[in-house]
Design a protein around this motif. Sequence first.
Motif, PDB file in Angstrom:
ATOM      1  N   THR A 152       0.856  -1.185   0.000  1.00 15.82           N
ATOM      2  CA  THR A 152       0.000   0.000   0.000  1.00 15.82           C
ATOM      3  C   THR A 152       0.892   1.236   0.000  1.00 15.82           C
ATOM      4  O   THR A 152       1.502   1.565   1.026  1.00 15.82           O
ATOM      5  CB  THR A 152      -0.912   0.036   1.238  1.00 15.82           C
ATOM      6  N   PRO A 153       1.034   1.928  -1.131  1.00 16.34           N
ATOM      7  CA  PRO A 153       1.902   3.111  -1.161  1.00 16.34           C
ATOM      8  C   PRO A 153       1.311   4.270  -0.366  1.00 16.34           C
ATOM      9  O   PRO A 153       0.085   4.431  -0.307  1.00 16.34           O
ATOM     10  CB  PRO A 153       1.983   3.448  -2.657  1.00 16.34           C
ATOM     11  N   LEU A 154       2.173   5.047   0.247  1.00 16.10           N
ATOM     12  CA  LEU A 154       1.780   6.244   0.979  1.00 16.10           C
ATOM     13  C   LEU A 154       2.494   7.442   0.360  1.00 16.10           C
ATOM     14  O   LEU A 154       3.670   7.350   0.019  1.00 16.10           O
ATOM     15  CB  LEU A 154       2.152   6.124   2.466  1.00 16.10           C
ATOM     16  N   ALA A 155       1.782   8.557   0.221  1.00 14.58           N
ATOM     17  CA  ALA A 155       2.336   9.711  -0.490  1.00 14.58           C
ATOM     18  C   ALA A 155       2.266  10.974   0.355  1.00 14.58           C
ATOM     19  O   ALA A 155       1.435  11.092   1.261  1.00 14.58           O
ATOM     20  CB  ALA A 155       1.582   9.925  -1.808  1.00 14.58           C
ATOM     21  N   GLY A 156       3.136  11.921   0.025  1.00 13.13           N
ATOM     22  CA  GLY A 156       3.064  13.254   0.601  1.00 13.13           C
ATOM     23  C   GLY A 156       3.770  13.428   1.927  1.00 13.13           C
ATOM     24  O   GLY A 156       3.913  12.482   2.708  1.00 13.13           O
ATOM     25  N   ASP A 157       4.243  14.663   2.169  1.00  8.74           N
ATOM     26  CA  ASP A 157       4.935  14.964   3.420  1.00  8.74           C
ATOM     27  C   ASP A 157       4.054  15.720   4.406  1.00  8.74           C
ATOM     28  O   ASP A 157       4.491  16.082   5.483  1.00  8.74           O
ATOM     29  CB  ASP A 157       6.196  15.786   3.141  1.00  8.74           C
ATOM     30  N   ARG A 158       2.796  15.966   4.041  1.00  3.11           N
ATOM     31  CA  ARG A 158       1.824  16.698   4.868  1.00  3.11           C
ATOM     32  C   ARG A 158       2.261  18.146   5.115  1.00  3.11           C
ATOM     33  O   ARG A 158       1.844  18.765   6.085  1.00  3.11           O
ATOM     34  CB  ARG A 158       1.578  15.982   6.206  1.00  3.11           C
ATOM     35  N   ALA A 159       3.122  18.652   4.231  1.00  4.36           N
ATOM     36  CA  ALA A 159       3.566  20.037   4.379  1.00  4.36           C
ATOM     37  C   ALA A 159       3.655  20.753   3.043  1.00  4.36           C
ATOM     38  O   ALA A 159       3.229  21.892   2.915  1.00  4.36           O
ATOM     39  CB  ALA A 159       4.933  20.093   5.077  1.00  4.36           C
ATOM     40  N   PHE A 160       4.180  20.067   2.011  1.00  2.00           N
ATOM     41  CA  PHE A 160       4.343  20.716   0.704  1.00  2.00           C
ATOM     42  C   PHE A 160       3.729  19.900  -0.421  1.00  2.00           C
ATOM     43  O   PHE A 160       2.925  20.407  -1.186  1.00  2.00           O
ATOM     44  CB  PHE A 160       5.830  20.964   0.426  1.00  2.00           C
ATOM     45  N   GLY A 161       4.121  18.630  -0.523  1.00  3.20           N
ATOM     46  CA  GLY A 161       3.592  17.835  -1.628  1.00  3.20           C
ATOM     47  C   GLY A 161       4.222  16.463  -1.693  1.00  3.20           C
ATOM     48  O   GLY A 161       4.893  16.007  -0.767  1.00  3.20           O
ATOM     49  N   GLU A 162       4.014  15.800  -2.798  1.00  2.00           N
ATOM     50  CA  GLU A 162       4.532  14.456  -3.032  1.00  2.00           C
ATOM     51  C   GLU A 162       5.843  14.532  -3.809  1.00  2.00           C
ATOM     52  O   GLU A 162       6.031  15.403  -4.656  1.00  2.00           O
ATOM     53  CB  GLU A 162       3.497  13.630  -3.817  1.00  2.00           C
ATOM     54  N   ASP A 163       6.757  13.627  -3.503  1.00  2.00           N
ATOM     55  CA  ASP A 163       8.027  13.517  -4.218  1.00  2.00           C
ATOM     56  C   ASP A 163       8.166  12.080  -4.691  1.00  2.00           C
ATOM     57  O   ASP A 163       8.341  11.159  -3.886  1.00  2.00           O
ATOM     58  CB  ASP A 163       9.190  13.891  -3.295  1.00  2.00           C
ATOM     59  N   ALA A 164       8.076  11.871  -6.007  1.00  2.00           N
ATOM     60  CA  ALA A 164       8.100  10.516  -6.563  1.00  2.00           C
ATOM     61  C   ALA A 164       9.482   9.888  -6.533  1.00  2.00           C
ATOM     62  O   ALA A 164       9.625   8.693  -6.821  1.00  2.00           O
ATOM     63  CB  ALA A 164       7.575  10.541  -8.004  1.00  2.00           C
ATOM     64  N   ALA A 165      10.524  10.660  -6.197  1.00  2.00           N
ATOM     65  CA  ALA A 165      11.868  10.077  -6.117  1.00  2.00           C
ATOM     66  C   ALA A 165      11.975   9.116  -4.947  1.00  2.00           C
ATOM     67  O   ALA A 165      12.805   8.205  -4.958  1.00  2.00           O
ATOM     68  CB  ALA A 165      12.916  11.183  -5.982  1.00  2.00           C
ATOM     69  N   ILE A 166      11.158   9.329  -3.914  1.00  2.00           N
ATOM     70  CA  ILE A 166      11.169   8.437  -2.758  1.00  2.00           C
ATOM     71  C   ILE A 166       9.873   7.644  -2.710  1.00  2.00           C
ATOM     72  O   ILE A 166       8.783   8.212  -2.720  1.00  2.00           O
ATOM     73  CB  ILE A 166      11.389   9.214  -1.450  1.00  2.00           C
ATOM     74  N   ILE A 167      10.038   6.326  -2.716  1.00  2.00           N
ATOM     75  CA  ILE A 167       8.914   5.398  -2.620  1.00  2.00           C
ATOM     76  C   ILE A 167       8.668   5.100  -1.141  1.00  2.00           C
ATOM     77  O   ILE A 167       9.615   4.874  -0.379  1.00  2.00           O
ATOM     78  CB  ILE A 167       9.240   4.086  -3.360  1.00  2.00           C
ATOM     79  N   SER A 168       7.424   5.098  -0.729  1.00  2.00           N
ATOM     80  CA  SER A 168       7.126   4.770   0.664  1.00  2.00           C
ATOM     81  C   SER A 168       5.783   4.059   0.747  1.00  2.00           C
ATOM     82  O   SER A 168       4.911   4.246  -0.106  1.00  2.00           O
ATOM     83  CB  SER A 168       7.091   6.035   1.525  1.00  2.00           C
ATOM     84  N   GLY A 169       5.647   3.249   1.777  1.00  2.00           N
ATOM     85  CA  GLY A 169       4.380   2.558   1.948  1.00  2.00           C
ATOM     86  C   GLY A 169       4.458   1.474   2.998  1.00  2.00           C
ATOM     87  O   GLY A 169       5.473   1.307   3.686  1.00  2.00           O
ATOM     88  N   LEU A 170       3.360   0.722   3.121  1.00  2.00           N
ATOM     89  CA  LEU A 170       3.244  -0.364   4.075  1.00  2.00           C
ATOM     90  C   LEU A 170       2.971  -1.658   3.331  1.00  2.00           C
ATOM     91  O   LEU A 170       2.377  -1.654   2.252  1.00  2.00           O
ATOM     92  CB  LEU A 170       2.108  -0.091   5.071  1.00  2.00           C
ATOM     93  N   GLY A 171       3.401  -2.756   3.903  1.00  2.00           N
ATOM     94  CA  GLY A 171       3.161  -4.051   3.287  1.00  2.00           C
ATOM     95  C   GLY A 171       3.612  -5.160   4.211  1.00  2.00           C
ATOM     96  O   GLY A 171       3.835  -4.930   5.406  1.00  2.00           O
ATOM     97  N   ARG A 172       3.785  -6.342   3.655  1.00  2.00           N
ATOM     98  CA  ARG A 172       4.248  -7.482   4.443  1.00  2.00           C
ATOM     99  C   ARG A 172       5.501  -8.072   3.806  1.00  2.00           C
ATOM    100  O   ARG A 172       5.526  -8.334   2.601  1.00  2.00           O
ATOM    101  CB  ARG A 172       3.164  -8.564   4.517  1.00  2.00           C
ATOM    102  N   PHE A 173       6.517  -8.252   4.616  1.00  2.00           N
ATOM    103  CA  PHE A 173       7.743  -8.915   4.171  1.00  2.00           C
ATOM    104  C   PHE A 173       7.786 -10.296   4.809  1.00  2.00           C
ATOM    105  O   PHE A 173       7.911 -10.429   6.014  1.00  2.00           O
ATOM    106  CB  PHE A 173       8.973  -8.099   4.579  1.00  2.00           C
ATOM    107  N   ARG A 174       7.593 -11.304   3.984  1.00  2.00           N
ATOM    108  CA  ARG A 174       7.558 -12.693   4.438  1.00  2.00           C
ATOM    109  C   ARG A 174       6.570 -12.871   5.593  1.00  2.00           C
ATOM    110  O   ARG A 174       6.862 -13.517   6.604  1.00  2.00           O
ATOM    111  CB  ARG A 174       8.959 -13.166   4.807  1.00  2.00           C
ATOM    112  N   GLY A 175       5.404 -12.243   5.418  1.00  2.00           N
ATOM    113  CA  GLY A 175       4.314 -12.388   6.366  1.00  2.00           C
ATOM    114  C   GLY A 175       4.294 -11.384   7.487  1.00  2.00           C
ATOM    115  O   GLY A 175       3.309 -11.287   8.222  1.00  2.00           O
ATOM    116  N   ARG A 176       5.363 -10.592   7.650  1.00  2.00           N
ATOM    117  CA  ARG A 176       5.446  -9.635   8.752  1.00  2.00           C
ATOM    118  C   ARG A 176       5.139  -8.222   8.249  1.00  2.00           C
ATOM    119  O   ARG A 176       5.725  -7.778   7.266  1.00  2.00           O
ATOM    120  CB  ARG A 176       6.844  -9.668   9.369  1.00  2.00           C
TER     121      ARG A 176
END
Length: 318
Positions: free
Chosen positions: A83-107
């Motif tokens: 699940t990607p997450l975007a934005g810094d809650r201050a200025f905008g989104e920067d596509a150079a940095i990928i961020s999000g939540l997920g599961r790595f080997r079930g965790r």
Amino acid sequence: MRHFLDFEKPIAELEGKLEELRRTTDAGGLDLHEEIEKLRDKAEKLLAATYAKLTPWQKAQVARHPERPKCLHYVEALIEDWTPLAGDRAFGEDAAIISGLGRFRGRPVAVLGTEKGHDTETRVKHNFGMAKPEGYRKARRIMQLAGRFNLPILSFVDTSGAFPGIEAEARGQAEAIARSIEAGLEAPVPFVATIIGEGGSGGAIALATADRVLMLEHAIYSVISPEGCASILWRDATLAPQAAEALKLTAEDLKRLALIDTVITEPLGGAHRDTAATLASVGDAVAAALDPLLKLDGPTLKARRRDKFLEMGRSAVA
């Protein structure tokens, strides 16, 4: 068609001849299987000999190879329920940095990374992996979110450095990088960073102040690019090969200096020659680094991480 680097020209010639022989055989011409086997063996031996003695500058070229797996390749291969997450809650989104939540080997995990892009369109979209202040502020937000919900942090670093444009400086580039570094040091959860290509300057450290820093065999990690170093010291960017030698930017050098923790072996000829094997190796290395950290509580992780980076400074002074 495979992209060959300058020092790989003899390999390219042999593999070109090998492909011609294969086409001739497939077309129903002469039976050239014996010649194909001999030429394949010769090409493999030349590839092994070439990669056994790469110079730091040649390693820098391999780290920048256009076909090398990028951050999103690792996310797609290793992270489930992404699940990607975007934005810094201050200025905008920067596509150079990928961020999000997920599961790595079930965790459940929080994931950060710098994405360069793999073709012209995606490279422009992701600004060639060079983040602006909003990117580092987004990274800080995700690290703090991970701490709040007790999620281990995984990062995948591949950047020539932070974006150097005047608008980035006007929006507080240095402060944003410093705050991201601070957030990494203060995260009360396990943090594993992997240098998958280039680890350039503060733009890389901002996502790599981790409990364990892993590095692919032919990746590079340095305070400045070889070209930038040569331009500053000697006013001549063509002296980049000499600068690469002096910077000690290879995985072997950095492991010896105790600036990274683990070197991940790449397939013969570099990560780009066998992406699937590389992704699997990185996944195994991340899992091995993460497992013992999961047994430690937040205060212990923070104290050990702080001591680790302070010791780097003491060693450098000594």
